[in-house]
Motif scaffolding. Structure first.
Motif, PDB file in Angstrom:
ATOM      1  N   SER A 591       8.701  35.801 -22.003  1.00 45.08           N
ATOM      2  CA  SER A 591       9.558  34.881 -21.242  1.00 45.08           C
ATOM      3  C   SER A 591       9.105  33.448 -21.456  1.00 45.08           C
ATOM      4  CB  SER A 591       9.522  35.237 -19.756  1.00 45.08           C
ATOM      5  OG  SER A 591       9.975  36.555 -19.540  1.00 45.08           O
ATOM      6  N   ASP A 592       7.775  33.211 -21.475  1.00 47.92           N
ATOM      7  CA  ASP A 592       7.256  31.871 -21.761  1.00 47.92           C
ATOM      8  C   ASP A 592       7.554  31.461 -23.199  1.00 47.92           C
ATOM      9  OD1 ASP A 592       6.335  31.481 -19.228  1.00 47.92           O
ATOM     10  OD2 ASP A 592       4.221  31.897 -19.676  1.00 47.92           O
ATOM     11  N   VAL A 593       7.582  32.464 -24.140  1.00 48.95           N
ATOM     12  CA  VAL A 593       7.878  32.152 -25.548  1.00 48.95           C
ATOM     13  C   VAL A 593       9.288  31.598 -25.665  1.00 48.95           C
ATOM     14  CG1 VAL A 593       8.134  33.119 -27.872  1.00 48.95           C
ATOM     15  CG2 VAL A 593       6.262  33.888 -26.384  1.00 48.95           C
ATOM     16  N   TYR A 594      10.232  32.205 -24.949  1.00 50.22           N
ATOM     17  CA  TYR A 594      11.613  31.710 -24.990  1.00 50.22           C
ATOM     18  C   TYR A 594      11.691  30.273 -24.450  1.00 50.22           C
ATOM     19  CZ  TYR A 594      16.654  31.448 -24.381  1.00 50.22           C
ATOM     20  OH  TYR A 594      17.971  31.053 -24.460  1.00 50.22           O
ATOM     21  N   SER A 595      11.067  30.053 -23.324  1.00 48.44           N
ATOM     22  CA  SER A 595      11.105  28.703 -22.741  1.00 48.44           C
ATOM     23  C   SER A 595      10.481  27.690 -23.682  1.00 48.44           C
ATOM     24  CB  SER A 595      10.371  28.688 -21.403  1.00 48.44           C
ATOM     25  OG  SER A 595      10.963  29.592 -20.507  1.00 48.44           O
ATOM     26  N   PHE A 596       9.378  28.065 -24.348  1.00 50.82           N
ATOM     27  CA  PHE A 596       8.759  27.153 -25.300  1.00 50.82           C
ATOM     28  C   PHE A 596       9.688  26.876 -26.478  1.00 50.82           C
ATOM     29  CE2 PHE A 596       6.275  26.461 -29.174  1.00 50.82           C
ATOM     30  CZ  PHE A 596       5.619  25.288 -28.833  1.00 50.82           C
ATOM     31  N   GLY A 597      10.446  27.918 -26.887  1.00 47.57           N
ATOM     32  CA  GLY A 597      11.408  27.697 -27.961  1.00 47.57           C
ATOM     33  C   GLY A 597      12.409  26.621 -27.601  1.00 47.57           C
ATOM     34  N   VAL A 598      12.841  26.587 -26.350  1.00 43.72           N
ATOM     35  CA  VAL A 598      13.769  25.542 -25.907  1.00 43.72           C
ATOM     36  C   VAL A 598      13.102  24.175 -26.012  1.00 43.72           C
ATOM     37  CG1 VAL A 598      15.194  24.709 -24.010  1.00 43.72           C
ATOM     38  CG2 VAL A 598      14.935  27.168 -24.376  1.00 43.72           C
ATOM     39  N   VAL A 599      11.828  24.075 -25.653  1.00 47.22           N
ATOM     40  CA  VAL A 599      11.107  22.801 -25.758  1.00 47.22           C
ATOM     41  C   VAL A 599      11.021  22.368 -27.213  1.00 47.22           C
ATOM     42  CG1 VAL A 599       8.890  21.665 -25.366  1.00 47.22           C
ATOM     43  CG2 VAL A 599       9.802  23.229 -23.652  1.00 47.22           C
ATOM     44  N   LEU A 600      10.779  23.327 -28.141  1.00 47.64           N
ATOM     45  CA  LEU A 600      10.754  22.991 -29.561  1.00 47.64           C
ATOM     46  C   LEU A 600      12.084  22.410 -30.003  1.00 47.64           C
ATOM     47  CD1 LEU A 600       8.824  25.822 -31.473  1.00 47.64           C
ATOM     48  CD2 LEU A 600       8.234  23.412 -31.258  1.00 47.64           C
ATOM     49  N   VAL A 601      13.184  23.021 -29.546  1.00 51.35           N
ATOM     50  CA  VAL A 601      14.512  22.518 -29.901  1.00 51.35           C
ATOM     51  C   VAL A 601      14.701  21.109 -29.349  1.00 51.35           C
ATOM     52  CG1 VAL A 601      17.000  22.882 -29.622  1.00 51.35           C
ATOM     53  CG2 VAL A 601      15.490  24.828 -30.057  1.00 51.35           C
TER      54      VAL A 601
END
Length: 740
Positions: A591-601
């Motif tokens: 779940s944290d990986v997904y949220s971090f992906g949004v930050v990368l975007v």
């Protein structure tokens, strides 16, 4: 006749002895072992009887024990006063009759250097009807001063008791210019002068003032053969040792009166005012307790003895000097008014103190109640279960935080948000801090989140995670105290609406790697795995070196080591929330990986995760994934980071972000893998990228297709502003339950 004369002498002596009894007993001090009295006459020092009992030889006296009579030379002594320097002695009367053989011419005194006839205490008297009384002083055989008077009468005066020349006259003692002796005599004034029915004898004598009272009977029968005479006596510095004070005869609490003559330096010793006793004695004069004697105080009970005097005072509420001959004591209305005012002030102080004490006790009770309501007991329980926490986090008092923020003044506010306010403070040791203050208290879920954040942060020791310094549970709402990170949030720096400047791509890539490393630490290296559950750009703080620090652990959860996920109520921020977690409610590391992906975007595109103004681009993650599928990546990348030398990195990071945003969690990489990939990209860029421009150009062409005209590949300047802290924004993003 002789027997009658002796009786008169004894009578006079008795009267003089009685008078001597009036002298102060305290003056009659004699040296130890010396005679204190002779008969009824006290012998005070410097006088004495016997060897080593007097100050000097001239003060040696003799005592006739058979008659109990004290003698100075041949003259009986009736009293001695050391305070006034006087001595009363008896002298013979000069007498002349018709028969010249009865004529007497006595010499009063060989005055010497120490004793002299007192000219102020005595008078010279002549009694008779044909007498010239004369008195003169002699010095070295020569007469120096003369005095006398003339008394005549034709017959005996009747009913005339005045001594004014008829049968009696008086005159003053001539002054003594030099040390001398006095003598006096009664002589005939006229040789052929006869008085009818009168005594043929005349008399001349020196007597103490007030002692003799003339009567006409004295012309027929004069009863006195001796009269009392007052002598002045002084001491000299002859008795002093060489080099000592010239007034050594005067002891404690005394003063001296100088007498100068051709004989040398003479003086008397006297007690100072307020003292009494023998000024020549070894211990000198002693203080007089005037309050035990008649004094000048209007109120005897208000007399206060002082050294050498006394003081009269007035009772409370009165004023004046307290003296009977002064202003006395009168009622002081001003003092009464002041006393009333003072009483009211004391009452006010007592009431104020009581109120203050009650308030402090109430505040203490409120602080204790707040401590319990804010989960203090729960926190203590958590602390007892987590040994690693012990001693790391401080419990601040409300007073400390109020002093640090000037009572939470508005000028110390760093940012506002939907859940509270963040203040900047300075501790007493000059340490800057940030204080997170929720808007509301009492919500069990908020208290649980608060305790959770304290417990989670207590397990973390990482340079890219904001450090929790402590908390305060005494306030209505619990407060968290963090280290102060002074450069705002990541969102502030990448949002073009908030920041006209730009963070260079290399810096963005480093920030992404730091965030990934911090999350990987939470997942894999913390003593108990931690899922942040609210990773977003608004929860990433930047310091003055643009170093990332992950914050806001209110929604985080500790994952048991033997568990793969935790089932919880869905909580997070819309746009960053894992769709799988949203669908099934199972929280895990992915779940944290997904949220971090949004930050990368967000780092790649410079756009916000949710934007309602553009329906087709409302969800940034979905828009990014669809753009990648349609090979339209160039159209959504932030033009501020586009440079040819960044092409390969941009491609790799975009690919990594796409993998993090996969719908199924099992298909996403772990945060350790994400962190390693980003660190690899940074290392590769430092060593190889940019060296082969052909490769870079090829990759850029493949990824971007073309570069727009007029595009400036120079990096924009960085403009920093602090507008928020710890995930609290002036405009908050939409939230799922409890989300931020």
């Amino acid at each position: 006749m002789r027997e009658k004369s002796m009786e008169l002498k004894l009578l006079i002596l008795f009267l003089l002895l009685v008078a001597a009894m009036e002298a102060a007993i305290s003056e009659a001090k004699s040296l130890k072992g010396c005679l204190k009295k002779c008969g009824e006459v006290e012998i005070p020092y410097p006088f004495g009887v016997g060897d080593n009992c007097s100050l000097e030889k001239p003060f040696n006296l003799t005592c006739d024990t058979s008659t109990s009579t004290l003698f100075y030379g041949k003259n009986p002594v009736s009293s001695i006063s050391v305070q006034h320097g006087l001595m009363d002695v008896l002298f013979e009367v000069s007498k002349i009759c018709g028969n010249q053989s009865e004529e007497k011419h006595p010499r009063l005194l060989d005055a010497g250097h120490y004793f002299t006839i007192s000219t102020s205490e005595n008078m010279f008297v002549s009694v008779g009807c044909n007498i010239l009384g004369r008195i003169c002083s002699h010095h070295e055989g020569q007469s120096t001063n003369f005095g006398g008077c003339l008394a005549i009468c034709d017959q005996l005066p009747k009913n005339n008791n005045t001594c004014a020349g008829t049968g009696c006259c008086h005159g003053e003692i001539p002054p003594q210019g030099k040390p001398s002796t006095y003598d006096f005599q009664a002589t005939r004034a006229f040789s052929n002068y006869k008085v009818s029915n009168g005594n043929n004898c005349s008399y001349a004598f020196v007597a103490k003032n007030g002692w003799f009272s003339f009567s006409p009977h004295h012309l027929l029968n004069f009863p006195f053969e001796v009269t009392p005479v007052v002598l002045d006596w002084t001491v000299s510095n002859v008795s002093c040792q060489n080099g000592s004070s010239p007034y050594c005869a005067c002891k404690n609490n005394t003063y001296h009166v100088d007498y100068y003559s051709n004989a040398g330096h003479r003086y008397k010793c006297k007690c100072k005012p307020g003292f009494e006793g023998n000024p020549y004695y070894l211990d000198g004069c002693q203080d007089v307790d005037e309050c035990t004697r008649p004094n000048n105080c209007s109120m005897p009970k208000r007399c206060h003895n002082l050294e050498g005097g006394y003081h009269c005072s007035c009772p409370p509420a009165h004023k004046g000097d307290g003296k009977a001959n002064g202003s006395g004591c009168t009622l002081d209305y001003g003092f009464i008014a002041l006393s009333c005012s003072a009483s009211l002030l004391i009452v006010f102080i007592l009431v104020y103190t009581s109120c203050w004490t009650y308030k402090q006790r109430t505040l203490k009770q409120v602080r204790r109640r707040n401590f319990e309501q804010n989960g203090g007991n729960m926190l203590q329980q958590q602390i007892s279960q987590q040994q690693a926490y012990s001693g790391k986090t401080k419990l601040f008092t409300e007073a400390e935080l109020k002093n640090a923020t000037n009572n939470f003044h508005k000028d110390t506010i760093l940012g506002h948000g939907g859940q509270g306010i963040v203040y900047k403070g300075i501790l007493s040791d000059k340490t800057p801090i940030a204080i997170k203050k929720p808007r509301q208290g009492g919500d069990p879920q908020q208290i649980k989140d608060f305790i959770n954040e304290v417990c989670v942060l207590s397990q973390i020791n990482h340079r890219n995670v904001v450090k929790l310094l402590g908390c305060c549970l005494e306030t209505e709402v619990p407060l968290l105290v963090y280290e102060f990170v002074n450069n705002g949030t990541l969102l502030d720096h990448i949002d073009p609406l908030k920041n006209d400047g730009s963070i260079m791509w290399e810096t963005r890539l480093r920030i992404a790697a730091e965030i990934a490393g911090a999350i990987a630490y939470l997942h894999s290296y913390a003593s108990i795995p931690i899922i942040h559950r609210d990773i977003k750009s608004a929860n990433i703080l930047l310091d003055h070196n643009l170093r990332a620090k992950v914050s806001d652990f209110g929604s985080s959860r500790l994952i048991p080591l033997d568990a793969t996920h935790v089932t919880t109520i869905v909580q997070g921020t819309l746009g960053y929330l894992d769709p799988e977690y949203l669908h099934i409610g199972e929280l895990n590391e992915k779940s944290d990986v997904y949220s971090f992906g949004v930050v990368l975007v967000e780092l790649l595109t410079g756009r916000k995760a949710i934007k309602f103004s553009r329906p087709e681009q409302r969800n940034l993650a979905m828009y990014f994934v669809s753009s990648m599928k349609e090979n339209h990546l160039w159209e959504i990348l932030d033009k501020r980071v586009l440079e040819q030398k960044n092409a390969k990195q941009l491609k790799e990071v975009a690919s990594l972000a796409r993998r993090c945003l996969r719908v199924k969690g099992e298909e996403r990489p772990t945060m350790r893998e994400v962190a390693m990939d980003l660190e690899g990209l940074i290392s590769m860029g430092k060593h190889t990228w940019g060296k082969d421009k052909g490769i870079v150009a090829e990759e850029s062409e493949y990824l971007l297709g073309h570069v727009p005209e007029g595009y400036d590949d120079a990096s924009s300047s960085i403009i920093v502003s602090v507008t928020s802290y710890d995930g609290i924004q002036s405009q908050s993003s939409p939230e799922i339950i409890g989300g931020r």
